[in-house]
Design an enzyme around this catalytic site. Structure first.
Site, PDB file in Angstrom:
ATOM      1  N   TYR A 167      14.457   6.826   6.876  1.00 53.00           N
ATOM      2  CA  TYR A 167      14.453   5.366   7.071  1.00 53.00           C
ATOM      3  C   TYR A 167      13.128   4.972   7.704  1.00 53.00           C
ATOM      4  O   TYR A 167      12.642   5.620   8.641  1.00 53.00           O
ATOM      5  CB  TYR A 167      15.600   4.936   7.994  1.00 53.00           C
ATOM      6  CG  TYR A 167      15.561   3.455   8.357  1.00 53.00           C
ATOM      7  CD1 TYR A 167      16.261   2.525   7.592  1.00 53.00           C
ATOM      8  CD2 TYR A 167      14.813   3.001   9.442  1.00 53.00           C
ATOM      9  CE1 TYR A 167      16.213   1.172   7.906  1.00 53.00           C
ATOM     10  CE2 TYR A 167      14.761   1.645   9.750  1.00 53.00           C
ATOM     11  CZ  TYR A 167      15.459   0.741   8.982  1.00 53.00           C
ATOM     12  OH  TYR A 167      15.397  -0.595   9.285  1.00 53.00           O
ATOM     13  N   GLU A 173      11.423  -3.220   5.066  1.00 54.54           N
ATOM     14  CA  GLU A 173      12.339  -2.092   5.283  1.00 54.54           C
ATOM     15  C   GLU A 173      12.396  -1.201   4.044  1.00 54.54           C
ATOM     16  O   GLU A 173      12.619  -1.693   2.936  1.00 54.54           O
ATOM     17  CB  GLU A 173      13.741  -2.615   5.608  1.00 54.54           C
ATOM     18  CG  GLU A 173      14.756  -1.527   5.897  1.00 54.54           C
ATOM     19  CD  GLU A 173      16.133  -2.082   6.189  1.00 54.54           C
ATOM     20  OE1 GLU A 173      16.588  -1.986   7.343  1.00 54.54           O
ATOM     21  OE2 GLU A 173      16.757  -2.631   5.250  1.00 54.54           O
TER      22      GLU A 173
END
Length: 386
Positions: free
Chosen positions: A109, A197
């Protein structure tokens, strides 16, 4: 302002990041022609909606048989996806992104955001990719690493090394990661993004690093100087009432309650919603008409509130500073007459020309309840609808 995954990937690619190869399909008529551009034998069909949780809702399909690809895309069009972010009403799929499937070895991530609390740019890294980062933060916060930087033109080697440190990369993968981080950072700087993101950021079985999914959110207040970003806006993904509000320069967010609110000033609007909840009811919206609203703008705001069929009563709370209470009052009267108001209306006025405003309301012939203060206003509107 949010954009779709395929748009985010195009932007990242333009800034030097490595993304999976894919095509966007905007209608069923395009399917046969577009899928010829893909060279893989395995594909991922992705619904393009502005909401997370697509996979769990059936909005992401792995296709291992090329002969079935076209039908899977057809099936995705028009599908209603209900996720934790769409609400029970869900969202209908009106565009589909098809990409060549990747052989995944590891999932990470990575995100970058404007951290208002520290007035810095924050990068968040985690070895737990492909899942909700909020869940990781709750269950295993040690697996999340945050690096914050004072705004500068470029990140240096040490900055990038700290961001990528949790991933334990090879030299070649570090070079890929550096390109991705630099692309993310420049999008924040040059395009007024608030959040970029990548989830997941993957390492393929051949050792390559690439962005498998991407989300970008832009500062709506900066769109006036970013026409190239504004072009990416998809009105199909926005609430029609909020679109109408933006046309009239109104700050409006639809909520799930029954008391419509019209207030001038964001702070006062929040306080108004809080006190409605204190008296046992729920606000139907956040609506800030601004400090210098015209009679026409007030009328547009009134109509916007009444467009919500859940509204059982309206509370108007105005503190006249720049805004004159008499202008507000005339706008309310005109709108109430045009829309044939049939729900209770409570008005609290204070500040510039509030006496003149109250007089306009009193002489209107409409059944409008006046309130002496915010407490009194909330109490009256809750009683009126019960």
């Amino acid at each position: 302002m949010n954009i779709h995954e395929h748009q985010a990937k195009d932007l990242l690619k333009n800034y030097g990041a490595t993304v999976s190869n894919g095509i966007v399909i905007l209608s069923k008529d395009e399917i046969s022609k577009k899928i010829r551009e893909l060279k893989s034998k395995k594909f991922v069909v992705k619904a393009q909606i502005h909401a997370g949780g697509r996979g769990k809702a059936g909005g992401v399909k792995l296709v291992t048989d090329p002969s079935k690809l076209e039908q899977e895309i057809i099936n995705m069009f028009g599908k209603k996806l209900v996720t934790h972010q769409t609400g029970p009403e869900g969202k209908v799929v009106k565009r589909v992104y098809v990409e060549e499937a990747s052989d995944i070895s590891k999932e990470y991530y990575l995100s970058c955001l404007v951290d208002r609390a520290s007035s810095k740019i924050a990068f968040i890294s985690s070895i737990e990719g492909g899942v909700d980062i909020e869940k990781v933060a709750e269950e295993n916060p040690k697996k999340i690493v945050t690096n914050k930087f004072t705004l500068k033109e470029n990140l240096d080697h040490k900055d990038i090394k700290n961001i990528l440190k949790p991933f334990n990369l090879t030299d070649e993968q570090f070079a890929d990661g550096k390109k991705i981080i630099n692309s993310i950072y420049q999008i924040i700087l040059q395009k007024d993004a608030l959040l970029v993101e990548i989830n997941p950021l993957i390492i393929t079985k051949t050792g390559k690093m690439l962005c498998l999914d991407a989300k970008i959110n832009f500062d709506a207040n900066a769109l006036f100087r970013r026409p190239e970003i504004l072009k990416l806006r998809d009105l199909n993904e926005e609430d029609p009432a909020e679109i109408e509000a933006s046309k009239n320069d109104l700050a409006y967010i639809k909520l799930n309650g029954v008391i419509g609110c019209m207030v001038n000033g964001a702070g006062l609007a929040m306080a108004t919603m809080d006190i409605i909840k204190l008296y046992g009811q729920e606000p139907a919206n956040f609506l800030d008409v601004g400090g210098g609203a015209s009679k026409e703008k007030v009328e547009a705001a009134f109509k916007l509130i009444l467009s919500d069929k859940n509204v059982k009563g309206i509370l108007i709370n105005i503190f006249g500073g720049i805004m004159r209470c008499d202008i507000l009052a005339q706008g309310v009267v005109d709108a109430a007459k045009k829309t044939k108001l049939s729900v209770p209306l409570v008005v609290r006025l204070a500040g510039t020309n509030f006496k003149e405003g109250k007089e306009i309301l009193d002489k209107s012939g409409l059944q409008i309840l006046s309130a002496s203060d915010l407490n009194d206003a909330a109490k009256k509107i809750v009683e009126a609808i019960n």
